[in-house]
Write an enzyme that holds these catalytic residues in place. Structure first.
Site, PDB file in Angstrom:
ATOM      1  N   CYS A  34      14.629 -33.729  20.948  1.00  0.00           N
ATOM      2  CA  CYS A  34      13.685 -34.296  21.005  1.00  0.00           C
ATOM      3  C   CYS A  34      13.104 -34.706  22.353  1.00  0.00           C
ATOM      4  CB  CYS A  34      12.347 -35.470  19.929  1.00  0.00           C
ATOM      5  SG  CYS A  34      11.940 -37.297  19.765  1.00  0.00           S
TER       6      CYS A  34
ATOM      7  N   CYS B 202      13.915 -38.833  22.603  1.00  0.00           N
ATOM      8  CA  CYS B 202      15.657 -38.926  22.888  1.00  0.00           C
ATOM      9  C   CYS B 202      15.950 -38.747  23.887  1.00  0.00           C
ATOM     10  CB  CYS B 202      16.064 -38.207  21.595  1.00  0.00           C
ATOM     11  SG  CYS B 202      15.428 -38.939  19.759  1.00  0.00           S
TER      12      CYS B 202
ATOM     13  N   GLU C  48      12.436 -42.704   8.088  1.00  0.00           N
ATOM     14  CA  GLU C  48      10.832 -42.332   8.175  1.00  0.00           C
ATOM     15  C   GLU C  48      10.212 -43.353   8.153  1.00  0.00           C
ATOM     16  OE1 GLU C  48      11.173 -38.414   6.392  1.00  0.00           O
ATOM     17  OE2 GLU C  48      11.746 -37.670   8.757  1.00  0.00           O
TER      18      GLU C  48
ATOM     19  N   CYS D  94      14.143 -41.296  15.152  1.00  0.00           N
ATOM     20  CA  CYS D  94      14.654 -39.949  15.194  1.00  0.00           C
ATOM     21  C   CYS D  94      16.604 -40.601  15.108  1.00  0.00           C
ATOM     22  CB  CYS D  94      14.891 -39.595  16.557  1.00  0.00           C
ATOM     23  SG  CYS D  94      13.651 -38.427  17.138  1.00  0.00           S
TER      24      CYS D  94
ATOM     25  N   ASN E  82      18.354 -40.802  11.310  1.00  0.00           N
ATOM     26  CA  ASN E  82      16.393 -40.320  11.161  1.00  0.00           C
ATOM     27  C   ASN E  82      15.678 -41.947   9.866  1.00  0.00           C
ATOM     28  OD1 ASN E  82      17.404 -38.800   9.214  1.00  0.00           O
ATOM     29  ND2 ASN E  82      15.128 -37.443   9.875  1.00  0.00           N
TER      30      ASN E  82
ATOM     31  N   GLU F  47      19.118 -40.089  17.265  1.00  0.00           N
ATOM     32  CA  GLU F  47      19.543 -40.763  18.520  1.00  0.00           C
ATOM     33  C   GLU F  47      19.280 -41.702  19.084  1.00  0.00           C
ATOM     34  OE1 GLU F  47      18.005 -37.793  17.257  1.00  0.00           O
ATOM     35  OE2 GLU F  47      18.450 -36.045  18.771  1.00  0.00           O
TER      36      GLU F  47
HETATM   37  N1  THU Z   1      14.241 -35.911  13.927  1.00  0.00           N
HETATM   38  C1  THU Z   1      16.056 -36.740  14.467  1.00  0.00           C
HETATM   39  O1  THU Z   1      16.548 -37.262  13.831  1.00  0.00           O
HETATM   40  N2  THU Z   1      16.271 -36.279  15.348  1.00  0.00           N
HETATM   41  C2  THU Z   1      14.997 -35.524  16.985  1.00  0.00           C
HETATM   42  O2  THU Z   1      15.741 -35.328  17.931  1.00  0.00           O
HETATM   43  C3  THU Z   1      14.600 -34.511  16.806  1.00  0.00           C
HETATM   44  C4  THU Z   1      14.138 -35.215  14.915  1.00  0.00           C
HETATM   45  C5  THU Z   1      14.254 -36.500  12.756  1.00  0.00           C
HETATM   46  C6  THU Z   1      12.169 -36.702  12.642  1.00  0.00           C
HETATM   47  C7  THU Z   1      11.930 -37.327  12.086  1.00  0.00           C
HETATM   48  O3  THU Z   1      12.562 -38.157  10.679  1.00  0.00           O
HETATM   49  C8  THU Z   1      12.546 -35.622  11.427  1.00  0.00           C
HETATM   50  O4  THU Z   1      14.224 -35.854  11.549  1.00  0.00           O
HETATM   51  C9  THU Z   1      11.869 -34.217  11.519  1.00  0.00           C
HETATM   52  O5  THU Z   1      11.233 -34.420  12.628  1.00  0.00           O
END
Ligand code: THU
Length: 171
Positions: free
Chosen positions: A123, A126, A75, A84, A73, A86
């Site tokens: 999520c 994804c 940010e 994310c 991920n 994925e």
């Molecule tokens: N996140 C992912 O990388 N994958 C997911 O399926 C859900 C959430 C990340 C997004 C964000 O950077 C952190 O987790 C918190 O939500």
């Protein structure tokens, strides 16, 4: 019930339900390629840029020829601009022309502040992207999800087990 006498009855044409199979598996009992993939996803999680949530996610893709492609991920201070793990991994695989070769996908999550002992279930956005990559690969993906420790959630097929009723149009 009072007041509802004139309500139009709807006509049910068929009643259906979905069965979603999944397995909770002891990590050490998985086949070697899946243990390796989970390890790669954990390594990938360490490279996440997640200063805002503190939640580090790694995603690794096993290709048909044994190659592993990973992402994590990323940010951003403008929170919705981040991505994310994925989708980072899948879009990278797509960008280098390897989308059709993906066979298995592993997702791991870790945090410095909380004990992530449950599998991170991806999520919805994804899942939607995963479904389309699965379609491009023309076979169901094995999906593995595991926290920083603990048992593995193992699914056979994104469309079948993670994202029924995904959006699609015939093009
Ligand atoms: N996140 C992912 O990388 N994958 C997911 O399926 C859900 C959430 C990340 C997004 C964000 O950077 C952190 O987790 C918190 O939500």
């Amino acid at each position: 019930m009072a007041g509802l006498e004139n309500e139009k009855r709807f006509t049910i044409l068929s009643k259906q339900s979905l069965h979603i199979p999944f397995e909770i598996v002891e990590a050490a009992s998985l086949p070697a390629d899946e243990q390796d993939l989970l390890r790669a996803a954990f390594e990938a999680a360490k490279g996440a840029f997640a200063p805002y949530s503190g939640f580090h996610v790694g995603c690794s893709l096993l290709l048909e020829d044994g190659e592993i492609i990973s992402g994590n991920n990323q940010e951003n201070v403008a929170y919705p601009s981040g991505l994310c793990a994925e989708r980072t991994a899948l879009f990278y695989a797509g960008s280098i022309g390897k989308a059709a070769k993906i066979r298995k996908i592993a997702i791991r999550a870790a945090s410095l502040t909380i004990d992530v002992n449950q599998p991170p279930t991806s999520c919805g956005a994804c899942r939607q992207v995963m479904v389309e990559y699965e379609k491009r690969a023309e076979q169901p993906f094995v999906v593995l999800m595991q926290g920083a420790r603990g048992d593995v959630l193992r699914l056979n097929g994104v469309k079948n087990c993670l994202m029924p009723f995904s959006f699609d149009i015939e093009i």
